[in-house]
Design an enzyme around this catalytic site. Structure first.
Site, PDB file in Angstrom:
ATOM      1  N   PRO A 239       0.821  -1.224   0.000  1.00 38.49           N
ATOM      2  CA  PRO A 239       0.000   0.000   0.000  1.00 38.49           C
ATOM      3  C   PRO A 239       0.853   1.272   0.000  1.00 38.49           C
ATOM      4  O   PRO A 239       0.361   2.351  -0.316  1.00 38.49           O
ATOM      5  CB  PRO A 239      -0.844  -0.112   1.277  1.00 38.49           C
TER       6      PRO A 239
ATOM      7  N   GLU B  33       3.095  -7.057   8.166  1.00 46.17           N
ATOM      8  CA  GLU B  33       3.408  -5.625   8.028  1.00 46.17           C
ATOM      9  C   GLU B  33       4.361  -5.346   6.868  1.00 46.17           C
ATOM     10  O   GLU B  33       4.780  -4.214   6.681  1.00 46.17           O
ATOM     11  CB  GLU B  33       4.026  -5.093   9.328  1.00 46.17           C
TER      12      GLU B  33
ATOM     13  N   ARG C  65      -3.227  -8.660 -20.568  1.00 48.10           N
ATOM     14  CA  ARG C  65      -4.115  -8.326 -21.688  1.00 48.10           C
ATOM     15  C   ARG C  65      -3.467  -7.353 -22.679  1.00 48.10           C
ATOM     16  O   ARG C  65      -3.976  -7.152 -23.771  1.00 48.10           O
ATOM     17  CB  ARG C  65      -5.476  -7.821 -21.191  1.00 48.10           C
TER      18      ARG C  65
ATOM     19  N   ASP D 268      -9.936   1.796 -24.232  1.00 53.01           N
ATOM     20  CA  ASP D 268     -10.008   1.578 -22.780  1.00 53.01           C
ATOM     21  C   ASP D 268     -10.000   2.906 -22.053  1.00 53.01           C
ATOM     22  O   ASP D 268      -9.274   3.819 -22.439  1.00 53.01           O
ATOM     23  CB  ASP D 268      -8.745   0.850 -22.265  1.00 53.01           C
TER      24      ASP D 268
HETATM   25  N1  ADE Z   1      -0.962  -5.017   0.033  1.00 54.88           N
HETATM   26  C1  ADE Z   1      -1.852  -4.583   0.946  1.00 54.88           C
HETATM   27  N2  ADE Z   1      -2.578  -3.571   0.453  1.00 54.88           N
HETATM   28  C2  ADE Z   1      -2.138  -3.342  -0.825  1.00 54.88           C
HETATM   29  C3  ADE Z   1      -2.476  -2.427  -1.833  1.00 54.88           C
HETATM   30  N3  ADE Z   1      -3.428  -1.493  -1.653  1.00 54.88           N
HETATM   31  N4  ADE Z   1      -1.815  -2.480  -2.992  1.00 54.88           N
HETATM   32  C4  ADE Z   1      -0.840  -3.391  -3.179  1.00 54.88           C
HETATM   33  N5  ADE Z   1      -0.466  -4.288  -2.250  1.00 54.88           N
HETATM   34  C5  ADE Z   1      -1.102  -4.268  -1.076  1.00 54.88           C
END
Ligand code: ADE
Length: 273
Positions: free
Chosen positions: A92, A119, A161, A176
């Site tokens: 994230p 984590e 793709r 797209d």
């Molecule tokens: N792992 C946990 N959340 C994630 C996200 N939003 N994007 C990529 N990998 C992740």
């Protein structure tokens, strides 16, 4: 293209056997190799995580299994003729995954995914591999998943793709949403197919007209409409040169006006659509 995935949940990647990616594999356009990270542990419990230095909640994935796994996956890949690996680490806190990044990754011959649970992975692993290969830390959106495996599925499908010959109709990614240079970063509007009437609902008359110019204009207006509704940030960011005279009329009806710099912004009295 070759794809390797190292994970503690290999079965999570089973969807890579089906649909577009599965067919690309069956046709030999894509080679996918999924590896269980626990194969590179040496203790009875197959431990892959430990408590974080500095304290705090959760667990951190350990350097040793990842280091051994990636070394072996890279060595095996080279041995079977692969070249130009890049390491993709879903997290994230990575850079946003966009169509542009999908296009960039689709040009690479070999992607190695390192999805983390807990984590995250001890930083030294990515630092170490960054000295040997490009490392992409990638986020698929502003939310936190339980692990990176779902992100691997998302990234793999978006990339696969785009590979030559994978989509039946080579034209079909031209329009797209987010395709570079196509609809100038507008979302695609609605689509319809037969029957012409369903539960009393018809389809827009123009789509039956056979008039390509009018259909293209209608699609463009629908795209502007939908983008205005769901992604106004795309209209604010757009190069004003991307909008022709008719686009400007439509945008004006939707409550947009060019500012001093020519870029579009909401007018004061915008009626929500
Ligand atoms: N792992 C946990 N959340 C994630 C996200 N939003 N994007 C990529 N990998 C992740």
């Amino acid at each position: 293209m070759r794809i390797d995935v190292v994970t503690i949940f290999p079965e999570y990647l089973n969807p890579l056997d089906v649909s577009l990616v599965g067919k690309a594999r069956a046709r030999g356009q894509l080679g996918v190799h999924v590896h269980d990270l626990r194969n590179w542990t040496h203790d009875r419990h197959h431990t892959v995580d430990d408590t974080p230095y500095g304290g705090g909640p959760g667990m951190v994935m350990k350097t040793e299994p990842w280091g051994e796994a990636l070394d072996e996956v890279v060595a095996d890949g080279f041995e079977s003729g692969a070249h130009g690996p890049v390491l993709v680490v879903p997290t994230p806190s990575g850079r946003p995954f966009t169509q542009e990044l999908a296009v960039e990754l689709s040009a690479r011959p070999w992607l190695i995914f390192a999805p983390a649970r807990y984590e995250g992975i001890d930083r030294r692993v990515t630092d170490e591999y960054a000295t040997r290969t490009p490392v992409y830390e990638v986020s698929i959106g502003d939310y936190v998943l339980a692990g990176g495996e779902a992100a691997v599925l998302v990234i793999t499908e978006a990339v696969a793709r785009l590979l030559p010959g994978v989509l039946g109709n080579a034209e079909s990614h031209r329009d797209d949403s987010f395709a570079p240079g196509a609809m100038a970063d507008l979302l695609e509007g609605p689509v319809y197919t037969k029957p012409p009437e369903w539960r009393g609902r018809g389809i827009p008359e123009v789509l039956l007209s056979g008039h390509h110019g009018k259909i293209a204009r209608w699609r463009r207006d629908e795209a502007l409409h939908r983008t205005s509704l769901h992604r106004p940030d795309l209209i604010e960011r757009a190069d004003p040169a991307a909008f022709d005279k008719k686009d400007r009329e439509t945008l004006s009806i939707l409550g947009w006006a060019p500012g001093a710099d020519g870029r579009f912004g909401r007018t004061a009295y915008t009626v929500e659509q």
